[in-house]
Scaffold this active site. Structure first.
Site, PDB file in Angstrom:
ATOM      1  N   ARG A  39       0.840  -1.192   0.000  1.00 60.45           N
ATOM      2  CA  ARG A  39       0.000   0.000   0.000  1.00 60.45           C
ATOM      3  C   ARG A  39       0.881   1.249   0.000  1.00 60.45           C
ATOM      4  O   ARG A  39       1.993   1.260   0.551  1.00 60.45           O
ATOM      5  CB  ARG A  39      -0.905   0.011   1.224  1.00 60.45           C
ATOM      6  CG  ARG A  39      -1.959   1.124   1.249  1.00 60.45           C
ATOM      7  CD  ARG A  39      -3.142   0.666   2.047  1.00 60.45           C
ATOM      8  NE  ARG A  39      -4.150   1.691   2.306  1.00 60.45           N
ATOM      9  CZ  ARG A  39      -5.007   2.168   1.406  1.00 60.45           C
ATOM     10  NH1 ARG A  39      -4.940   1.747   0.154  1.00 60.45           N
ATOM     11  NH2 ARG A  39      -5.918   3.053   1.740  1.00 60.45           N
ATOM     12  N   THR A  99     -10.804   0.396  -7.179  1.00 61.12           N
ATOM     13  CA  THR A  99      -9.799  -0.653  -7.087  1.00 61.12           C
ATOM     14  C   THR A  99     -10.011  -1.655  -8.217  1.00 61.12           C
ATOM     15  O   THR A  99     -10.939  -1.551  -8.995  1.00 61.12           O
ATOM     16  CB  THR A  99      -9.925  -1.406  -5.746  1.00 61.12           C
ATOM     17  OG1 THR A  99     -11.316  -1.649  -5.488  1.00 61.12           O
ATOM     18  CG2 THR A  99      -9.351  -0.630  -4.598  1.00 61.12           C
ATOM     19  N   THR A 134      -4.985  -0.754  -6.350  1.00 60.46           N
ATOM     20  CA  THR A 134      -5.747   0.494  -6.365  1.00 60.46           C
ATOM     21  C   THR A 134      -4.868   1.709  -6.645  1.00 60.46           C
ATOM     22  O   THR A 134      -3.683   1.722  -6.320  1.00 60.46           O
ATOM     23  CB  THR A 134      -6.466   0.710  -5.021  1.00 60.46           C
ATOM     24  OG1 THR A 134      -7.237   1.900  -5.066  1.00 60.46           O
ATOM     25  CG2 THR A 134      -5.469   0.811  -3.877  1.00 60.46           C
ATOM     26  N   ASN A 171      -6.903   4.454  -5.945  1.00 58.65           N
ATOM     27  CA  ASN A 171      -7.951   5.129  -5.168  1.00 58.65           C
ATOM     28  C   ASN A 171      -9.045   5.677  -6.076  1.00 58.65           C
ATOM     29  O   ASN A 171      -9.785   4.900  -6.661  1.00 58.65           O
ATOM     30  CB  ASN A 171      -7.377   6.197  -4.243  1.00 58.65           C
ATOM     31  CG  ASN A 171      -8.330   6.474  -3.080  1.00 58.65           C
ATOM     32  OD1 ASN A 171      -9.183   5.652  -2.763  1.00 58.65           O
ATOM     33  ND2 ASN A 171      -8.181   7.613  -2.452  1.00 58.65           N
ATOM     34  N   GLU A 204      -3.979   8.433  -3.001  1.00 59.35           N
ATOM     35  CA  GLU A 204      -4.171   7.609  -1.811  1.00 59.35           C
ATOM     36  C   GLU A 204      -4.108   8.397  -0.506  1.00 59.35           C
ATOM     37  O   GLU A 204      -4.580   7.920   0.529  1.00 59.35           O
ATOM     38  CB  GLU A 204      -3.121   6.497  -1.772  1.00 59.35           C
ATOM     39  CG  GLU A 204      -3.612   5.227  -1.137  1.00 59.35           C
ATOM     40  CD  GLU A 204      -4.728   4.573  -1.934  1.00 59.35           C
ATOM     41  OE1 GLU A 204      -5.833   4.418  -1.371  1.00 59.35           O
ATOM     42  OE2 GLU A 204      -4.502   4.223  -3.093  1.00 59.35           O
ATOM     43  N   ASP A 239      -7.154   8.630   1.636  1.00 60.78           N
ATOM     44  CA  ASP A 239      -7.588   7.567   2.542  1.00 60.78           C
ATOM     45  C   ASP A 239      -7.103   7.776   3.975  1.00 60.78           C
ATOM     46  O   ASP A 239      -7.428   6.980   4.858  1.00 60.78           O
ATOM     47  CB  ASP A 239      -7.105   6.205   2.030  1.00 60.78           C
ATOM     48  CG  ASP A 239      -8.044   5.644   0.982  1.00 60.78           C
ATOM     49  OD1 ASP A 239      -9.017   6.325   0.618  1.00 60.78           O
ATOM     50  OD2 ASP A 239      -7.794   4.522   0.499  1.00 60.78           O
ATOM     51  N   SER A 248     -10.406  -0.479   2.928  1.00 58.95           N
ATOM     52  CA  SER A 248     -11.501  -1.454   2.931  1.00 58.95           C
ATOM     53  C   SER A 248     -11.168  -2.694   2.110  1.00 58.95           C
ATOM     54  O   SER A 248     -11.970  -3.628   2.056  1.00 58.95           O
ATOM     55  CB  SER A 248     -12.775  -0.821   2.351  1.00 58.95           C
ATOM     56  OG  SER A 248     -13.193   0.279   3.113  1.00 58.95           O
ATOM     57  N   GLY A 299     -14.190  -1.588  -5.266  1.00 58.23           N
ATOM     58  CA  GLY A 299     -15.344  -0.727  -5.011  1.00 58.23           C
ATOM     59  C   GLY A 299     -15.292   0.051  -3.718  1.00 58.23           C
ATOM     60  O   GLY A 299     -16.329   0.437  -3.177  1.00 58.23           O
ATOM     61  N   GLY A 300     -14.090   0.292  -3.183  1.00 55.89           N
ATOM     62  CA  GLY A 300     -13.964   1.154  -2.014  1.00 55.89           C
ATOM     63  C   GLY A 300     -14.733   0.643  -0.816  1.00 55.89           C
ATOM     64  O   GLY A 300     -14.650  -0.534  -0.449  1.00 55.89           O
TER      65      GLY A 300
END
Length: 591
Positions: A104, A375, A393, A395, A414, A417, A446, A466-467
């Site tokens: 990430r 994503t 992702t 984002n 990102e 987030d 998520s 899909g977040g």
């Protein structure tokens, strides 16, 4: 068995043709493939087939994952790419061990908790929203441990797509339309590629990204150092700075992939393997499933009451998950323990009433909900039953709405987030300090790539894009198949509901997807929820799930003439079924 694979490039679209009978991959419907030897389920047919091609050449599941991921970054640049980050779970069949690769994005060294105090919009759009990319290094670290095929070989299909051009899918065209202003405003980056001469690309048009092709060639030849400590990285950093960002070469050189054991939760008779925080996916799923499991018999899940109880459980989960954060920076041990505890879940279940729902404050949320975004997810199982479940992702749609013109890389956003002190939600809840920005910190997510075992045998691979909708979607597909007994395709196709606690509305699917099929929650379920005082809101969007199943009831004959029996000793081999979500128009591929 001889397998013939012909790679054709025409109409600027890579297509692979192969003999289904010889590969024992039987296509039942567009979104379903069965195979004895290996499968890939991605949200684009081209990328599924590219991954499967690597399996046919003797590649490990991780080899297929690298090629699939790179392909998705080219053909779905609105949602993923090497300018972003990812979570990958890898199951090693021979040792029955699973690792979690956390690539990430991180906050730059110059980032700070209050960096968006003067303009909160900079957190979600523009160069100040860009986190330090991790995807390429994450792919490399997994490949270095497990890969069988040459690193450069895995890049060639994506390079060809970027260089020779690829056909714009209906779903990508939708994303381009929704991001029209951002694309046109980036006159030296996104604009020339996705809106040449000011005209937005449409479904069926050919898209090229020649600079990205050159970038992929260099990384294929020189490895990740070409980006993290080389000229490519310098070009990327220069483009970010020219746009007003703060990423430096020191940020790239310092980036590390966090590699740990996968988290394992046992619930409803299954062992589910997934990511540790800052992912809230598996922990959130565990809490919801434990709440439902505390009722005893699962028969209620087959009726409208089950949907009500599911929604109530999800509302409690969303309130609690916002206490999570990057465990390298905040102590989340107790929160994690609660979210996997059956007794903690049973106490929450006592607050659920079967005849009504409650206002948001009833669920005792302390913090503003984090709403992460777009994503891409895919699942891979190879002939040896090694497994990859991976979610990638950048984002938001097209990330920061910027593309590095010298490298062709879409920049992520990102940093959005993270939580920021000046943010509040519709009910004036404060942002959580556990997710405040600090240099090198990774934001809460998520994303929920999972692998499902029963009695130590692989039975499924699942995940979604899909977040904030990812966790509800993965839970519902899991319940649809493993508890309600639905077929693999029906489990994925079934209309879903989503909730985010604030605002206190049940969002239900009511849309005609790219295949022309209409997906909508049944009137029976809508009426049942309304009677229980839920406020309903239709939506023409939803999470996109990929699913792979292994049938453990009927072992298949392996090449050496033996049958597999479990993970200790010889590895169990059952028929694989792969499903790609029709909502995005994807298709799986088999070996």
């Amino acid at each position: 068995m001889k397998i013939f694979l012909v790679a054709l490039v025409f109409s600027s679209l890579i297509k692979y043709k192969y003999d289904h009978e010889k590969t024992k991959a039987k296509k039942t419907v567009n979104e379903v493939v069965e195979s004895e030897h290996g499968v890939v389920a991605a949200d684009d047919a081209r990328c599924s087939e590219i991954g499967a091609a690597m399996l046919r050449e003797g590649g490990h599941a991780v080899d297929a994952a690298v090629a699939t991921c790179l392909c998705l970054g080219v053909v779905y640049p609105m949602s993923s790419g090497i300018g972003g980050g990812a979570f990958m779970v890898v199951l090693n069949a021979s040792t029955s061990t699973a690792q979690a690769f956390n690539s990430r994005e991180t906050a730059p060294l110059a980032a700070s908790q209050n960096m968006y105090a003067k303009n909160i919009q900079n957190k979600s759009m523009g160069a100040l929203s860009v986190g330090v990319p991790g995807e390429i290094l994450g792919l490399y670290e997994a490949w270095f441990q497990y890969g069988k095929l040459p690193w450069a070989k895995l890049f060639q299909p994506a390079i060809t797509l970027a260089q020779e051009g690829f056909v714009v899918s209906p779903y990508l065209a939708m994303g381009i339309n929704k991001t029209a202003d951002g694309i046109r405003n980036d006159k030296i980056g996104l604009g020339p590629i996705f809106a040449p001469n000011g005209n937005l690309l449409k479904a069926g048009d050919i898209c090229y990204n020649l600079n990205l092709a050159r970038t992929l060639k260099k990384i294929a030849k020189k490895g990740p150092k070409a980006f993290y400590d080389g000229n490519l990285g310098k070009k990327f950093v220069k483009d970010v700075k020219m746009a007003g960002g703060i990423i430096t070469m020191e940020d790239l050189r310092n980036y590390k992939v966090n590699i740990t054991n996968a988290v394992v939760v046992n619930v409803m008779g299954f062992d589910i393997l997934g990511m540790p925080p800052p992912s809230s996916g598996l922990l959130g799923m565990s809490l919801v499933l434990n709440i439902l499991n505390s009722y005893g018999s699962m028969d209620f899940l087959k009726g409208p009451l089950g949907l009500h109880r599911l929604i109530e459980a999800m509302k409690h989960m969303f309130a609690i998950r916002m206490n999570l954060g990057d465990p390298k920076f905040v102590d989340t041990a107790q929160v994690e323990a609660n979210m996997v505890s059956p007794s903690f879940a049973a106490k929450l279940r006592q607050k659920i009433l079967d005849n009504t729902t409650f206002p948001s404050e009833y669920y005792m949320p302390k913090w503003r909900q984090l709403d992460d975004h777009g994503t891409s997810h895919f699942c891979v199982v190879d002939s040896e039953r090694n497994v990859v479940s991976m979610t990638s992702t950048i984002n938001g749609y097209f990330g920061a709405k910027l593309l590095s013109p010298s490298t062709g890389i879409v920049m992520n956003n990102e940093m959005d987030d993270f939580s920021a002190p000046t943010e509040k939600d519709d009910e004036k809840l404060p942002p959580t300090s556990a997710n405040f920005i600090k240099p090198n910190k990774r934001p809460l997510s998520s994303m929920n790539p999972i692998i499902v075992l029963k009695e130590n045998q692989l039975v499924g691979v699942l995940g979604a894009s899909g977040g904030l909708s990812i966790i509800p979607a993965v839970i519902q597909v899991f319940l649809n198949h493993y508890i309600k007994g639905m077929t693999p395709l029906s489990a994925v196709e079934e209309a879903r509901v989503y909730h985010r606690l604030v605002p206190n509305k049940v969002r239900y699917e009511n849309w005609t997807i790219v295949t022309g099929e209409h997906i909508e929650l049944s009137d029976t379920n809508k009426n049942s929820l309304t009677v229980r005082n839920h406020v309903l809101q239709p939506q023409d969007t939803g999470a996109i799930c990929q699913l792979v199943l292994q049938n453990i009831e009927k072992p298949i004959k392996k090449k050496r003439g033996e049958f597999g029996h479990g993970y200790n000793g010889s590895v169990f081999h059952g028929l694989l079924t792969a499903v790609s979500d029709p909502r995005k128009g994807g298709r799986p591929a088999g070996v």
